[in-house]
Design an enzyme around this catalytic site. Structure first.
Site, mmCIF file in Angstrom:
data_model
loop_
_atom_site.group_PDB
_atom_site.id
_atom_site.type_symbol
_atom_site.label_atom_id
_atom_site.label_comp_id
_atom_site.label_asym_id
_atom_site.label_seq_id
_atom_site.Cartn_x
_atom_site.Cartn_y
_atom_site.Cartn_z
ATOM 1 N N TYR A 34 -2.549 12.370 -1.071
ATOM 2 C CA TYR A 34 -2.978 12.293 -2.464
ATOM 3 C C TYR A 34 -4.417 11.811 -2.565
ATOM 4 C CZ TYR A 34 -2.455 7.140 -2.659
ATOM 5 O OH TYR A 34 -2.599 5.793 -2.459
ATOM 6 N N ARG A 53 -12.457 13.525 1.421
ATOM 7 C CA ARG A 53 -11.372 12.703 1.987
ATOM 8 C C ARG A 53 -10.033 13.427 1.851
ATOM 9 N NH1 ARG A 53 -10.452 6.713 -0.260
ATOM 10 N NH2 ARG A 53 -9.709 7.892 -2.067
ATOM 11 N N ARG A 101 16.029 20.875 4.648
ATOM 12 C CA ARG A 101 15.662 19.595 5.274
ATOM 13 C C ARG A 101 15.776 19.655 6.792
ATOM 14 N NH1 ARG A 101 17.822 14.937 7.233
ATOM 15 N NH2 ARG A 101 16.519 13.084 6.952
ATOM 16 N N HIS A 103 13.147 17.802 10.062
ATOM 17 C CA HIS A 103 11.951 16.961 10.134
ATOM 18 C C HIS A 103 10.676 17.720 10.491
ATOM 19 C CE1 HIS A 103 15.041 13.957 9.932
ATOM 20 N NE2 HIS A 103 14.146 12.971 9.928
ATOM 21 N N LYS A 148 -4.632 9.275 3.475
ATOM 22 C CA LYS A 148 -4.181 8.860 2.135
ATOM 23 C C LYS A 148 -2.825 9.523 1.886
ATOM 24 C CE LYS A 148 -6.217 7.639 -2.330
ATOM 25 N NZ LYS A 148 -5.806 6.253 -2.326
ATOM 26 N N GLU A 180 -6.716 -4.587 4.904
ATOM 27 C CA GLU A 180 -7.060 -4.239 3.515
ATOM 28 C C GLU A 180 -5.964 -4.730 2.591
ATOM 29 O OE1 GLU A 180 -7.171 0.058 3.026
ATOM 30 O OE2 GLU A 180 -5.368 0.292 4.237
HETATM 31 N N1 PDD Z 1 -5.955 3.296 -3.848
HETATM 32 N N2 PDD Z 1 -7.096 1.134 0.596
HETATM 33 C C1 PDD Z 1 -5.917 1.567 0.095
HETATM 34 C C2 PDD Z 1 -4.668 1.337 0.872
HETATM 35 C C3 PDD Z 1 -5.902 2.241 -1.144
HETATM 36 O O1 PDD Z 1 -4.729 2.702 -1.627
HETATM 37 C C4 PDD Z 1 -7.099 2.413 -1.871
HETATM 38 C C5 PDD Z 1 -7.155 3.127 -3.201
HETATM 39 C C6 PDD Z 1 -8.302 1.928 -1.308
HETATM 40 C C7 PDD Z 1 -9.638 2.088 -2.004
HETATM 41 O O2 PDD Z 1 -10.037 3.435 -2.015
HETATM 42 P P1 PDD Z 1 -11.005 4.020 -3.155
HETATM 43 O O3 PDD Z 1 -12.241 3.192 -3.151
HETATM 44 O O4 PDD Z 1 -11.244 5.419 -2.722
HETATM 45 O O5 PDD Z 1 -10.235 3.927 -4.465
HETATM 46 C C8 PDD Z 1 -8.259 1.302 -0.074
HETATM 47 C C9 PDD Z 1 -5.860 4.121 -5.019
HETATM 48 C C10 PDD Z 1 -6.757 3.720 -6.118
HETATM 49 C C11 PDD Z 1 -4.412 4.274 -5.415
HETATM 50 O O6 PDD Z 1 -3.596 4.366 -4.508
HETATM 51 O O7 PDD Z 1 -4.106 4.348 -6.613
#
Ligand code: PDD
Length: 288
Positions: A34, A53, A101, A103, A148, A180
């Site tokens: 996403y 990204r 389904r 994997h 992501k 993070e």
């Molecule tokens: N999340 N690290 C994680 C685990 C994140 O989910 C996010 C952002 C960031 C910061 O990324 P960016 O600067 O591109 O927003 C770092 C978004 C906002 C979300 O999951 O809604």
């Protein structure tokens, strides 16, 4: 809300009518990725970087990108123009699609593409000027945090851990080093140097990561990307979070211990005002 339009597989459709199969691999396996892109005054902020990204995340899980950048931009603009808010957050999700389904990757599937826009709810000036409380925890997520991924159970559990302690975010550590938050990047300041953990598989490289680096070089702020120990975080002069929706947010306590003076610091103020300058400017409101 139910009438607001979303995008699903080529169609703009009311949210209430947007339906996917229960066999979608996003639903069954969390097999998808996403993006979250902010829109200010009707203009996407850092669209190119967000779409790059998205491409990287798709490539890592071997889903062909269903659209070129110009197609994505077109589709996002079409959708966001159906929403009245000046400032919006666009959520984009691409899954491997629908299949019986099993994997391993199915042979031929069409990716499911979903997008929605919501008004961007910016934190109040009061919250930002007071700063927020965080709690620390061990990072228990997988080793591909650079993707992501929509498989966010680890992030959901850590966000819930924070919520249950009335904290805004978690500050996670893996083997004693800062990673993070559950949905944000974490920065510390020591002796006027801004520090962030290295960009590797242990964190998501936020779009604000490179942006803050740019703001530092424009403002002659020293910046270093390197492993940061737990002791350094707890001994920092300032700690900050960044994300699309949080922008830059000062952290004033971790595990109820004050960060620095216990107030948002000067580096935060400098970076936050530079960030506001970098955003697309608000449209002047119509004259009465
Ligand atoms: N999340 N690290 C994680 C685990 C994140 O989910 C996010 C952002 C960031 C910061 O990324 P960016 O600067 O591109 O927003 C770092 C978004 C906002 C979300 O999951 O809604």
């Amino acid at each position: 809300m139910q009438d607001s339009l979303v995008y699903l597989n080529g169609q703009l459709t009311p949210l209430a009518d947007a339906k996917i199969s229960v066999l979608d691999r996003g639903f069954i396996f969390g097999d998808g990725v996403y993006e979250v892109i902010p829109i200010y005054a009707g203009q996407m902020f850092r669209a190119e970087q967000h779409l790059a990204r998205l491409s990287r995340s798709l490539a890592k899980i071997r889903i062909d990108n269903p659209h070129s950048n110009s197609e994505w931009i077109n589709l996002i603009e079409q959708l966001s123009q159906t929403h009245p808010a000046q400032n919006q957050i666009v959520y984009i999700q691409v899954t491997r699609g629908v299949a019986p389904r099993a994997h391993a990757f199915p042979a031929h599937t069409i990716p499911t593409v979903f997008m929605m826009c919501n008004p961007m709810v910016l934190l109040s000036d009061t919250v930002r000027s007071q700063g927020v409380a965080c709690v620390s925890m061990e990072d228990l997520r997988w080793l591909h945090c650079e993707i992501k991924s929509i498989s966010l159970l680890g992030n959901v559990l850590s966000a819930q851990y924070a919520a249950e302690q009335s904290a805004t975010e978690v500050i996670q550590f893996r083997d004693g080093f800062l990673t993070e938050g559950s949905s944000s990047n974490v920065w510390i300041v020591k002796d006027n140097v801004l520090l962030a953990p290295p960009k590797n598989n242990l964190i998501l490289e936020g779009i604000r990561y490179a942006l803050v680096e740019e703001l530092c070089s424009a403002s002659k702020i020293s910046f270093s990307s390197r492993p940061i120990s737990r002791a350094e975080v707890f001994g920092a002069d300032e700690v900050m979070l960044t994300s699309a929706s949080k922008e830059i947010l000062p952290v004033v306590s971790i595990d109820s211990k004050p960060v620095g003076t216990g107030r948002p610091g000067p580096m935060f103020s400098q970076l936050y005002s530079a960030y506001q300058q970098a955003k697309p400017p608000a449209k002047p409101s119509a004259k009465k």
